[in-house]
Design an enzyme around this catalytic site. Sequence first.
Site, PDB file in Angstrom:
ATOM      1  N   HIS A  72       0.810  -1.231   0.000  1.00  9.79           N
ATOM      2  CA  HIS A  72       0.000   0.000   0.000  1.00  9.79           C
ATOM      3  C   HIS A  72       0.836   1.270   0.000  1.00  9.79           C
ATOM      4  O   HIS A  72       1.922   1.328   0.567  1.00  9.79           O
ATOM      5  CB  HIS A  72      -1.071   0.010   1.091  1.00  9.79           C
ATOM      6  CG  HIS A  72      -0.589   0.054   2.510  1.00  9.79           C
ATOM      7  ND1 HIS A  72      -0.321   1.224   3.164  1.00  9.79           N
ATOM      8  CD2 HIS A  72      -0.368  -0.938   3.413  1.00  9.79           C
ATOM      9  CE1 HIS A  72       0.037   0.956   4.421  1.00  9.79           C
ATOM     10  NE2 HIS A  72       0.031  -0.335   4.599  1.00  9.79           N
ATOM     11  N   ASP A 127       5.914   0.649   6.860  1.00  8.81           N
ATOM     12  CA  ASP A 127       4.468   0.441   6.699  1.00  8.81           C
ATOM     13  C   ASP A 127       3.871   1.539   5.836  1.00  8.81           C
ATOM     14  O   ASP A 127       3.436   2.553   6.339  1.00  8.81           O
ATOM     15  CB  ASP A 127       3.809   0.409   8.079  1.00  8.81           C
ATOM     16  CG  ASP A 127       2.339   0.058   8.016  1.00  8.81           C
ATOM     17  OD1 ASP A 127       1.876  -0.406   6.961  1.00  8.81           O
ATOM     18  OD2 ASP A 127       1.653   0.256   9.032  1.00  8.81           O
ATOM     19  N   GLU A 181      -5.056   1.737   2.788  1.00  4.83           N
ATOM     20  CA  GLU A 181      -5.082   0.544   3.641  1.00  4.83           C
ATOM     21  C   GLU A 181      -5.270   0.933   5.099  1.00  4.83           C
ATOM     22  O   GLU A 181      -5.983   0.264   5.839  1.00  4.83           O
ATOM     23  CB  GLU A 181      -3.771  -0.250   3.478  1.00  4.83           C
ATOM     24  CG  GLU A 181      -3.802  -1.648   4.121  1.00  4.83           C
ATOM     25  CD  GLU A 181      -3.430  -1.678   5.597  1.00  4.83           C
ATOM     26  OE1 GLU A 181      -3.755  -2.669   6.267  1.00  4.83           O
ATOM     27  OE2 GLU A 181      -2.825  -0.701   6.104  1.00  4.83           O
ATOM     28  N   GLU A 182      -4.625   2.028   5.513  1.00  2.67           N
ATOM     29  CA  GLU A 182      -4.535   2.312   6.946  1.00  2.67           C
ATOM     30  C   GLU A 182      -5.856   2.696   7.595  1.00  2.67           C
ATOM     31  O   GLU A 182      -6.151   2.275   8.707  1.00  2.67           O
ATOM     32  CB  GLU A 182      -3.505   3.428   7.205  1.00  2.67           C
ATOM     33  CG  GLU A 182      -2.063   3.022   6.918  1.00  2.67           C
ATOM     34  CD  GLU A 182      -1.550   1.914   7.833  1.00  2.67           C
ATOM     35  OE1 GLU A 182      -2.300   1.422   8.679  1.00  2.67           O
ATOM     36  OE2 GLU A 182      -0.376   1.536   7.664  1.00  2.67           O
ATOM     37  N   ASP A 184       3.025  -6.362   3.377  1.00  4.35           N
ATOM     38  CA  ASP A 184       2.684  -5.236   4.247  1.00  4.35           C
ATOM     39  C   ASP A 184       3.100  -5.540   5.677  1.00  4.35           C
ATOM     40  O   ASP A 184       2.322  -5.403   6.606  1.00  4.35           O
ATOM     41  CB  ASP A 184       1.179  -4.949   4.154  1.00  4.35           C
ATOM     42  CG  ASP A 184       0.772  -3.745   4.993  1.00  4.35           C
ATOM     43  OD1 ASP A 184       1.657  -2.957   5.387  1.00  4.35           O
ATOM     44  OD2 ASP A 184      -0.435  -3.607   5.269  1.00  4.35           O
ATOM     45  N   HIS A 226       3.422   2.477  12.961  1.00  4.05           N
ATOM     46  CA  HIS A 226       2.458   3.541  13.269  1.00  4.05           C
ATOM     47  C   HIS A 226       3.019   4.620  14.188  1.00  4.05           C
ATOM     48  O   HIS A 226       2.261   5.286  14.892  1.00  4.05           O
ATOM     49  CB  HIS A 226       1.170   2.964  13.879  1.00  4.05           C
ATOM     50  CG  HIS A 226       0.375   2.118  12.921  1.00  4.05           C
ATOM     51  ND1 HIS A 226      -0.895   1.672  13.201  1.00  4.05           N
ATOM     52  CD2 HIS A 226       0.663   1.646  11.681  1.00  4.05           C
ATOM     53  CE1 HIS A 226      -1.350   0.946  12.187  1.00  4.05           C
ATOM     54  NE2 HIS A 226      -0.423   0.913  11.244  1.00  4.05           N
TER      55      HIS A 226
END
Lengths: 446, 446
Positions: free
Chosen positions: A266, A278, A312-313, A342, A413
């Site tokens: 992504h 990520d 995606e997130e 991912d 994150h």
Amino acid sequence: MTLLLATAVYAQSPADRIIERELASTRAYETLSYLTDNIGPRLSGSKGAELAVKWTTKQLRDWGFDVRNEKVMVPHWVRGIERGRLVSHNDQKVVLTALGGSIATPAAGITAEVVEVTSYEQLAELGRAKIAGKIVFYNKAMDMALVESGQAFDAYGKAVIFRGGGASKAAEFGAVAAVVRSVATASLRTPHTGAMRYDEKQPKIPAAAITTEDADLIHRLIAKGERVRMQLVLTPKMLPDVESANVIAEIRGRERPDEVVLIGGHLDSWDLGTGAIDDGSGAAMVMETLRLLKELGIQPKRTIRGVLFMNEENGLRGGHRYFDNAAKREEVHKHIAAIETDAGAAPPVAFITTLEGAALERIQSRARVLSRIAPIQFTSSKHTGADTSPLTDAGVPGFGLVPDPRHYFDFHHTPADTLDKVDPKALAQNTAALAVLAWVIAEEGL
Amino acid sequence: MTLLLATAVYAQSPADRIIERELASTRAYETLSYLTDNIGPRLSGSKGAELAVKWTTKQLRDWGFDVRNEKVMVPHWVRGIERGRLVSHNDQKVVLTALGGSIATPAAGITAEVVEVTSYEQLAELGRAKIAGKIVFYNKAMDMALVESGQAFDAYGKAVIFRGGGASKAAEFGAVAAVVRSVATASLRTPHTGAMRYDEKQPKIPAAAITTEDADLIHRLIAKGERVRMQLVLTPKMLPDVESANVIAEIRGRERPDEVVLIGGHLDSWDLGTGAIDDGSGAAMVMETLRLLKELGIQPKRTIRGVLFMNEENGLRGGHRYFDNAAKREEVHKHIAAIETDAGAAPPVAFITTLEGAALERIQSRARVLSRIAPIQFTSSKHTGADTSPLTDAGVPGFGLVPDPRHYFDFHHTPADTLDKVDPKALAQNTAALAVLAWVIAEEGL
């Protein structure tokens, strides 16, 4: 001499050529470097996400691909001020970050007593009498033994439920806000954001993640019998949806071009860091796989399609849009496999796959050349990736690349998800693994 | 049976009793816990620093000590907004923190091109032509090989010069601001603050520390040949000096009460974290040493004086005030030793000391009981502590407790300097080492 060498090279199998060329290359890292250093954070709806769509499209076109931008409307959530302090304890700062999708507090913030729980059962036991008017604090730590045994994603799955659904569960009992312990395997007072969702049946209350240090602090104070009151100020905004796109390019199959092996990562990232692990790494692996196959002139029987998913997130809109369009064209079952990457870019250790039994053994055997890259195992799993989950839920065989997960949640994150966390050699190993598996399936089937 | 046990206990030496009692205790940790969790950050001039003076004074009085508050005026610098972004690169956030003592930028910030240097020589070579109007970026990393070999403080000393003096050096060539790479051995996008000082002959310009990740990012962009422009917004304020105090209590010597073995740590901390390793641990060790000696009824020949210094971090006013008062009373040379503990609370590995030769060998021999705590070496060093440096500069023998320094600069001066970084057992070991050395010197001299 030149002719002999050339002959020797052409005698190699395509998989060998992929591995040798990619492991000697830093091209995936260069792609990742542009995404993270030059563009930066790429949260859906942001300028960074828009630039990422434009740049990856241009880059793939410059490499000679027909590129398709598959339009999709995405959420546009914007982080604002985020501030916490313990008004009961000398106004100590609480380091926190809003969860993606959270509503704002009033401008003056919310000030209330903090009630600590470690489970929904405990929350329900306390009930409205103890929860109404309070800030609920979910203090569920990751199981480090599980992480160290290589099951970091299982540990994550167990701890993350409160981030996703904790606010609405707390609101059900009258809480005025929710804070969750960051889902983290390391911290230097590092907040971990991530998506949360509201249950439409409950009042919406603001939600934030506090660092593990702040979680431990509040826990210790409450354990001493002290009343802890916190002020929470969050000013995020949910703006109107924005048009964005999945970025799609492919190596057409030489015999069965309508049969597709999808490889996907992504393009969007959280806003705190630059999304290197990520999932800039996954996007770079997908782009580099396409580039490398074209450079080497490798055209398998079936089509290898690269998809850089958007959102995606915090919505999975890109994954759903891709599936819906494939369904409209009755092409879902033309996908003979969907391989998602991912999970960062530490050295590769496995592919998870929805295949089992004889089919699992067959792919293990066909892809045994992967051992030239690293000792990569195949393991069965029901879930092999988020963006490809609509496909795998519909029965398409799924694969997920698994780099060593033990340190993934150190950075995931957080503001620390930056390029320096990626080793170019390990990224090349992952890219080679992805390219080889895609080639094996596209050439030999499952 | 009871009598026999009691006899056995009393047959032990005081050092043995100190060690056994302290290693079985968590009292130092409980003291530290109050300072860090209940009071929190304790920067000079802040409410936290004031509470720390009051609480430690009360606590020592509750333990039966006559406590003296030695008044001292301290700086009152207050951090404000701190924000950086790369306007040349998609407005990417730069994670940074103002250096202690920095002036503010204009409200709209300073926006300028970033020029990277790794030495003052390089800065001078670039000169006014290349530096005027720019933001100077000092990108000097810590020498990790030195850190891992146990020389973390040497590595710190080499890297930290730009934090202290870099702004004025850059201003000499017309720079409009200075940013330094955080002096750090670990980072999760973690800024490390610390004191800076202005050269009164140069214009004052704002100064901040950026994280190692942001330093690496800017370095990579510049290395690609790109022009990097940064906006820097800092709003700290230097308020009028505030009256504060060193907190002093002692175990009076039974034979030579006017001869003093000083043990000291500092009560103030930086504002980002709660000062658990820097230097809540040191303050807790000093308090616990006094408490334990009193509890055990141990009264050595000479006086053991505990001093909780104020303002070590950004002024050293407490250390100077203590010395000046001692000098006025002609008591400097009544200090037969000054032992400082301001290097965290990892397991103890050494005492540094200004003693050399035969005197060094003598203390090693007299304090050999320390080996019951840990393999603690004595090593000669010119500098054994900041607060006690006025005393040691005047010839008083100095000692500095050295916990394992390899991870000290992971946390030092960051938001992550919090209680969870301290192991209660290691803190007890350090306390026992401090108490034993103080007792040995107070009883047997040097």
